[in-house]
Write an enzyme that holds these catalytic residues in place. Sequence first.
Site, PDB file in Angstrom:
ATOM      1  N   GLY A   1       9.356 -50.422  57.378  1.00 19.52           N
ATOM      2  CA  GLY A   1       8.417 -50.064  56.470  1.00 19.52           C
ATOM      3  C   GLY A   1       8.554 -48.502  55.903  1.00 19.52           C
ATOM      4  O   GLY A   1       9.293 -47.738  56.343  1.00 19.52           O
ATOM      5  N   PRO A   2       7.856 -48.134  55.075  1.00 18.95           N
ATOM      6  CA  PRO A   2       7.801 -46.681  54.614  1.00 18.95           C
ATOM      7  C   PRO A   2       7.620 -45.744  55.637  1.00 18.95           C
ATOM      8  O   PRO A   2       8.088 -44.720  55.726  1.00 18.95           O
ATOM      9  CB  PRO A   2       6.546 -46.823  53.617  1.00 18.95           C
ATOM     10  CG  PRO A   2       6.488 -48.107  53.177  1.00 18.95           C
ATOM     11  CD  PRO A   2       6.831 -48.935  54.324  1.00 18.95           C
TER      12      PRO A   2
ATOM     13  N   SER B   1      12.337 -54.935  58.157  1.00 22.09           N
ATOM     14  CA  SER B   1      11.249 -54.536  59.430  1.00 22.09           C
ATOM     15  C   SER B   1      11.297 -53.291  59.318  1.00 22.09           C
ATOM     16  O   SER B   1      10.207 -52.681  59.869  1.00 22.09           O
ATOM     17  CB  SER B   1      12.061 -55.125  60.655  1.00 22.09           C
ATOM     18  OG  SER B   1      12.991 -54.096  61.040  1.00 22.09           O
TER      19      SER B   1
ATOM     20  N   ASN C   1      12.395 -54.977  66.548  1.00 27.30           N
ATOM     21  CA  ASN C   1      12.216 -53.530  66.927  1.00 27.30           C
ATOM     22  C   ASN C   1      10.564 -53.261  66.832  1.00 27.30           C
ATOM     23  O   ASN C   1      10.233 -52.340  67.762  1.00 27.30           O
ATOM     24  CB  ASN C   1      12.726 -52.696  65.759  1.00 27.30           C
ATOM     25  CG  ASN C   1      12.445 -53.073  64.325  1.00 27.30           C
ATOM     26  OD1 ASN C   1      12.342 -54.442  64.027  1.00 27.30           O
ATOM     27  ND2 ASN C   1      11.837 -52.083  63.329  1.00 27.30           N
TER      28      ASN C   1
ATOM     29  N   GLY D   1      -1.956 -51.800  59.609  1.00 25.73           N
ATOM     30  CA  GLY D   1      -0.649 -52.461  59.043  1.00 25.73           C
ATOM     31  C   GLY D   1      -0.103 -53.191  59.908  1.00 25.73           C
ATOM     32  O   GLY D   1      -0.684 -54.134  60.857  1.00 25.73           O
TER      33      GLY D   1
ATOM     34  N   CYS E   1      11.066 -47.616  68.943  1.00 26.76           N
ATOM     35  CA  CYS E   1      11.557 -48.804  69.324  1.00 26.76           C
ATOM     36  C   CYS E   1      12.917 -48.799  70.148  1.00 26.76           C
ATOM     37  O   CYS E   1      13.178 -49.463  70.924  1.00 26.76           O
ATOM     38  CB  CYS E   1      11.582 -49.595  68.147  1.00 26.76           C
ATOM     39  SG  CYS E   1      12.518 -49.101  66.591  1.00 26.76           S
TER      40      CYS E   1
ATOM     41  N   THR F   1       8.407 -46.065  59.016  1.00 28.56           N
ATOM     42  CA  THR F   1       9.695 -46.095  59.647  1.00 28.56           C
ATOM     43  C   THR F   1      10.822 -45.139  59.141  1.00 28.56           C
ATOM     44  O   THR F   1      11.359 -44.163  59.227  1.00 28.56           O
ATOM     45  CB  THR F   1      10.229 -47.189  60.099  1.00 28.56           C
ATOM     46  OG1 THR F   1       9.384 -48.067  60.904  1.00 28.56           O
ATOM     47  CG2 THR F   1      11.636 -47.151  60.644  1.00 28.56           C
ATOM     48  N   ARG F   2      10.776 -45.469  57.669  1.00 29.43           N
ATOM     49  CA  ARG F   2      12.094 -44.525  56.721  1.00 29.43           C
ATOM     50  C   ARG F   2      11.509 -43.253  56.761  1.00 29.43           C
ATOM     51  O   ARG F   2      12.556 -42.237  56.670  1.00 29.43           O
ATOM     52  CB  ARG F   2      11.819 -45.280  55.298  1.00 29.43           C
ATOM     53  CG  ARG F   2      12.318 -46.752  55.321  1.00 29.43           C
ATOM     54  CD  ARG F   2      12.314 -47.547  54.113  1.00 29.43           C
ATOM     55  NE  ARG F   2      12.595 -48.875  54.391  1.00 29.43           N
ATOM     56  CZ  ARG F   2      14.028 -49.302  54.173  1.00 29.43           C
ATOM     57  NH1 ARG F   2      15.062 -48.604  53.926  1.00 29.43           N
ATOM     58  NH2 ARG F   2      14.293 -50.635  54.537  1.00 29.43           N
ATOM     59  N   ALA F   3      10.220 -42.811  56.568  1.00 29.80           N
ATOM     60  CA  ALA F   3       9.782 -41.375  56.460  1.00 29.80           C
ATOM     61  C   ALA F   3      10.286 -40.690  57.650  1.00 29.80           C
ATOM     62  O   ALA F   3      10.150 -39.487  57.620  1.00 29.80           O
ATOM     63  CB  ALA F   3       8.322 -41.153  55.933  1.00 29.80           C
TER      64      ALA F   3
END
Length: 316
Positions: free
Chosen positions: A162-163, A160, A290, A9, A129, A165-167
């Site tokens: 992505g899935p 910036s 980040n 990724g 980060c 990081t959000r999860a």
Amino acid sequence: MKVAVIGSGNIGTDLMIKILRRSATLEMAAMVGIDPESDGLARAWRLGVSTTADGVDGLIAMDGFADIGLVFDATSARAHIANDAKLAEHGKTMIDLTPAAIGPYVVPAVNLDQQLAAGEVGNINMVTCGGQATIPIVAAISRVAPVPYAEIVASIASKSAGPGTRANIDEFTETTAHAIEQVGGAQRGKALIILNPADPPLIMRDTVLCLVDAASPSVLEEIRVSVERMVAVVAGYVPGYRLKQQVQINPIPADQPVHTLAGSAKATHQVTVFLEVEGAAHYLPAYAGNLDIMTSAAVAAAERIAAVRASREASA
């Protein structure tokens, strides 16, 4: 030292580009993914890097696997646990860019040399980060004066994140808070992350707030100098890392209830440091500082590991 990257990724691909373009001591041996159509695997193939879309099992089966000395994992916390279990059997050192934190937290500017001095490392975790950006500052302050409480706020462009990081938002705050204490030296740490939806996207900005016990004016000046020196050290491997403005130090009013944060510890001043991190735009956009600071720190750690191994082998 030959290295492999697991995860094709954004982060894994940026790692690969950094190694190919900038590193004189690391050789990109393999890019590992699970999606044959991923851009990361396609780019690796075009750049002459061996690839596999069969995950860690595919890596282990590749020709030349035995010569790989270190593996970066840019997948997810759950995947890293499985990956580490398989690669540990083969004696591979892993640099973990996920929140799994199987190994010790490492921030290159702060504690990497101590970890290496303790002996051969098997798995190190790059925190987050926000941790890579702010823990050096907490450490710079705590080296001069006691820090009963440290709080960091990391603001990153929503685009910036992505899935993955959000999860892992909850893991981000927990992991960073623990590392502020364990690596940064604060007695109590707290971390917050903000996904900034501004368009066009803004680069990463971080705020570090520390309560300190430093009644002497000379100690306060030492704090400023220590922070500025640390910023220069981090900028040595993250060129876009910089102070946004001068370090602010203010006395804490007698009637301010800082005991809610510092507990029974004494705190005389509040130190506030404002930072920004601009990405190098090797693969990711410049606003994704980040992600850039994570990959830059991981490469710096790998290069240091390679140098220590070379030195030990030369003296053996």
